[in-house]
Design a protein around this motif. Structure first.
Motif, PDB file in Angstrom:
ATOM      1  N   ARG A   1      -8.118  -2.513   5.469  1.00 39.53           N
ATOM      2  CA  ARG A   1      -9.365  -1.991   4.379  1.00 39.53           C
ATOM      3  C   ARG A   1     -10.714  -1.203   5.313  1.00 39.53           C
ATOM      4  N   LEU A   2     -10.819  -2.297   6.306  1.00 40.12           N
ATOM      5  CA  LEU A   2     -12.124  -1.857   7.046  1.00 40.12           C
ATOM      6  C   LEU A   2     -11.788  -0.532   7.776  1.00 40.12           C
TER       7      LEU A   2
ATOM      8  N   PHE B   1      -0.831  -3.639  -4.981  1.00 40.74           N
ATOM      9  CA  PHE B   1      -1.055  -2.430  -4.108  1.00 40.74           C
ATOM     10  C   PHE B   1      -2.547  -1.887  -4.464  1.00 40.74           C
ATOM     11  N   GLU B   2      -3.080  -1.418  -3.423  1.00 40.86           N
ATOM     12  CA  GLU B   2      -4.210  -0.714  -3.809  1.00 40.86           C
ATOM     13  C   GLU B   2      -4.125   0.740  -2.928  1.00 40.86           C
ATOM     14  N   VAL B   3      -4.643   1.929  -3.992  1.00 42.78           N
ATOM     15  CA  VAL B   3      -4.564   3.189  -3.445  1.00 42.78           C
ATOM     16  C   VAL B   3      -5.873   3.649  -2.842  1.00 42.78           C
ATOM     17  N   PHE B   4      -5.993   4.294  -1.448  1.00 38.70           N
ATOM     18  CA  PHE B   4      -7.135   4.923  -0.899  1.00 38.70           C
ATOM     19  C   PHE B   4      -6.963   6.162  -1.004  1.00 38.70           C
ATOM     20  N   LYS B   5      -8.051   6.855  -1.317  1.00 36.38           N
ATOM     21  CA  LYS B   5      -8.181   8.212  -1.236  1.00 36.38           C
ATOM     22  C   LYS B   5      -9.258   8.919  -0.674  1.00 36.38           C
ATOM     23  N   LYS B   6      -8.848   9.935  -0.125  1.00 41.87           N
ATOM     24  CA  LYS B   6      -9.974  10.724   0.461  1.00 41.87           C
ATOM     25  C   LYS B   6      -9.770  12.454   0.013  1.00 41.87           C
ATOM     26  N   PRO B   7     -10.708  13.078  -0.341  1.00 47.12           N
ATOM     27  CA  PRO B   7     -10.767  14.443  -0.600  1.00 47.12           C
ATOM     28  C   PRO B   7      -9.850  15.446   0.351  1.00 47.12           C
ATOM     29  N   GLY B   8      -8.843  15.903  -0.234  1.00 45.47           N
ATOM     30  CA  GLY B   8      -8.388  16.958   0.837  1.00 45.47           C
ATOM     31  C   GLY B   8      -7.149  16.165   1.767  1.00 45.47           C
ATOM     32  N   LYS B   9      -6.933  14.802   1.296  1.00 42.03           N
ATOM     33  CA  LYS B   9      -6.148  13.992   2.225  1.00 42.03           C
ATOM     34  C   LYS B   9      -4.971  13.514   1.669  1.00 42.03           C
ATOM     35  N   THR B  10      -3.915  13.124   2.408  1.00 44.30           N
ATOM     36  CA  THR B  10      -2.888  12.292   1.912  1.00 44.30           C
ATOM     37  C   THR B  10      -3.250  10.888   1.619  1.00 44.30           C
ATOM     38  N   ALA B  11      -2.989  10.530   0.558  1.00 41.91           N
ATOM     39  CA  ALA B  11      -3.558   8.913  -0.062  1.00 41.91           C
ATOM     40  C   ALA B  11      -2.756   7.833   0.789  1.00 41.91           C
TER      41      ALA B  11
ATOM     42  N   LEU C   1      -1.175   4.182   0.361  1.00 43.09           N
ATOM     43  CA  LEU C   1      -0.934   3.097  -0.327  1.00 43.09           C
ATOM     44  C   LEU C   1      -0.716   1.821   0.410  1.00 43.09           C
ATOM     45  N   LEU C   2      -1.599   0.926   0.194  1.00 41.66           N
ATOM     46  CA  LEU C   2      -1.664  -0.437   0.661  1.00 41.66           C
ATOM     47  C   LEU C   2      -1.191  -1.565  -0.037  1.00 41.66           C
ATOM     48  N   ASN C   3       0.121  -2.176   0.569  1.00 41.98           N
ATOM     49  CA  ASN C   3       0.527  -3.302  -0.004  1.00 41.98           C
ATOM     50  C   ASN C   3      -0.182  -4.605   0.538  1.00 41.98           C
ATOM     51  N   THR C   4      -1.079  -5.233  -0.330  1.00 39.87           N
ATOM     52  CA  THR C   4      -1.640  -6.349   0.140  1.00 39.87           C
ATOM     53  C   THR C   4      -1.120  -7.726   0.499  1.00 39.87           C
ATOM     54  N   PHE C   5       0.258  -7.742   0.336  1.00 36.33           N
ATOM     55  CA  PHE C   5       1.385  -8.820   0.640  1.00 36.33           C
ATOM     56  C   PHE C   5       1.211  -8.809   2.008  1.00 36.33           C
ATOM     57  N   PRO C   6       0.955  -9.901   2.765  1.00 31.55           N
ATOM     58  CA  PRO C   6       0.743  -9.802   4.441  1.00 31.55           C
ATOM     59  C   PRO C   6       2.292  -9.532   5.053  1.00 31.55           C
ATOM     60  N   SER C   7       2.258  -8.947   5.985  1.00 28.79           N
ATOM     61  CA  SER C   7       3.409  -8.447   6.747  1.00 28.79           C
ATOM     62  C   SER C   7       3.658  -9.541   7.828  1.00 28.79           C
ATOM     63  N   ILE C   8       4.683 -10.016   8.159  1.00 28.32           N
ATOM     64  CA  ILE C   8       4.900 -10.833   9.190  1.00 28.32           C
ATOM     65  C   ILE C   8       4.963 -10.211  10.787  1.00 28.32           C
ATOM     66  N   LEU C   9       5.044  -9.116  10.774  1.00 28.58           N
ATOM     67  CA  LEU C   9       5.176  -8.165  11.832  1.00 28.58           C
ATOM     68  C   LEU C   9       3.599  -8.356  12.656  1.00 28.58           C
TER      69      LEU C   9
ATOM     70  N   ARG D   1     -11.587   5.701   0.195  1.00 23.32           N
ATOM     71  CA  ARG D   1     -12.255   4.886  -0.676  1.00 23.32           C
ATOM     72  C   ARG D   1     -10.956   4.352  -1.798  1.00 23.32           C
ATOM     73  N   LEU D   2     -11.123   3.286  -2.107  1.00 28.20           N
ATOM     74  CA  LEU D   2     -10.358   2.621  -2.962  1.00 28.20           C
ATOM     75  C   LEU D   2     -10.503   3.138  -4.373  1.00 28.20           C
ATOM     76  N   SER D   3      -9.373   3.848  -4.846  1.00 28.82           N
ATOM     77  CA  SER D   3      -9.221   4.311  -6.261  1.00 28.82           C
ATOM     78  C   SER D   3      -8.581   3.701  -7.045  1.00 28.82           C
ATOM     79  N   LEU D   4      -7.452   2.658  -6.883  1.00 27.36           N
ATOM     80  CA  LEU D   4      -6.603   2.144  -7.886  1.00 27.36           C
ATOM     81  C   LEU D   4      -6.097   0.903  -7.267  1.00 27.36           C
ATOM     82  N   SER D   5      -5.871  -0.083  -8.267  1.00 31.03           N
ATOM     83  CA  SER D   5      -5.431  -1.556  -7.789  1.00 31.03           C
ATOM     84  C   SER D   5      -4.522  -2.076  -8.824  1.00 31.03           C
ATOM     85  N   PHE D   6      -3.095  -2.217  -8.695  1.00 31.35           N
ATOM     86  CA  PHE D   6      -2.317  -2.630  -9.531  1.00 31.35           C
ATOM     87  C   PHE D   6      -1.096  -3.182  -9.038  1.00 31.35           C
ATOM     88  N   CYS D   7      -0.295  -3.760  -9.904  1.00 31.17           N
ATOM     89  CA  CYS D   7       0.831  -4.555  -9.436  1.00 31.17           C
ATOM     90  C   CYS D   7       2.216  -3.663  -9.503  1.00 31.17           C
ATOM     91  N   ALA D   8       3.071  -3.901  -8.714  1.00 26.50           N
ATOM     92  CA  ALA D   8       4.547  -3.196  -8.724  1.00 26.50           C
ATOM     93  C   ALA D   8       5.531  -3.864  -8.174  1.00 26.50           C
TER      94      ALA D   8
END
Length: 236
Positions: free
Chosen positions: A189-190, A113-123, A125-133, A198-205
């Protein structure tokens, strides 16, 4: 007597990270403590030995780390590209009676997972496992991920092809599905960066809920779209 027989544990603590190294891309921080690799404690190990072990990785493994009171996991694919120093478990109480099984289970499937944050905005959460959709119905995938601009452009693209020829529409759908399916994570990501996230965290869950809980441990003010957590309590 207990003091004499007490075994001191030495762990590796990151002191410097090279730009564009694996550790830099993984969003590791200086002072992160390396705890375990695939659930095996890395006690009294030199970084040279660990680096050799990481270079021999043929498939991704999971690295367990400690940062500011939080234990977390992340995928590792090769040498980190860092400078480490040994840190004594006596200086960090959380490492005294450490059991890596409390933070990692080799029988479970983990997502990055990657967490993208922007000051004053809701973060975000990106699951980097591709979606079949994304490969089957790109417009629905765009709606799911709130890519409004790309969704509108895609509708114009599909409508234009349909007006020319149904066969051209079918070919366009296949080609766009192939492209979006293969590049969906880079597309997300783009768009996040274009909107000043901005990407602030990257970790597994193991689940999205667990990922949100880990992110909340790092930042007790973070909140997400489609949150599984209690809303953040704002101070007056």
């Amino acid at each position: 007597m207990n003091e004499e027989t007490k075994i001191e544990k030495e762990f590796l603590q990151i002191k410097s990270i090279r730009t564009s190294s694996n550790a830099f891309v993984m969003k590791l921080n200086e002072n992160d403590v390396i705890i375990a690799l695939d659930g095996l404690l890395l006690i009294n190990k030199s970084y040279d030995d660990l680096s050799k072990e990481l270079k021999e990785i043929k498939d991704k493994k999971i690295l367990t780390l400690y940062r500011d009171g939080v234990f977390f996991n992340t995928f590792v694919y090769g040498s980190l590209g860092v400078i480490c120093e040994s840190v004594n478990s006596n200086t960090i109480p959380d490492l005294e009676n450490l059991n890596p099984n409390n933070y990692y289970n080799q029988d479970d499937f983990y997502f990055q997972f990657e967490v993208f944050k922007k000051p004053g905005k809701t973060a975000i959460l990106l699951n980097t496992f591709p979606s079949i959709l994304a490969s089957l119905a790109p417009p629905l995938w765009m709606l799911q991920n709130r890519l409004w601009t790309l969704f509108c452009i895609s509708l114009v693209f599909y409508f234009s092809l349909l007006m020319i020829s149904p066969w051209l529409f079918f070919i366009g759908w296949i080609l766009k599905s192939w492209y979006v399916g293969n590049s969906q994570i880079d597309v997300l990501r783009l768009f996040y960066r274009m909107n000043n996230y901005r990407l602030s965290l990257s970790f597994c869950a193991r689940t999205e809920k667990e990922a949100q809980e880990i992110a909340r441990q790092f930042d007790d003010k973070v909140d997400f779209y489609y949150s599984y957590l209690e809303p953040v309590v704002l101070e007056d």
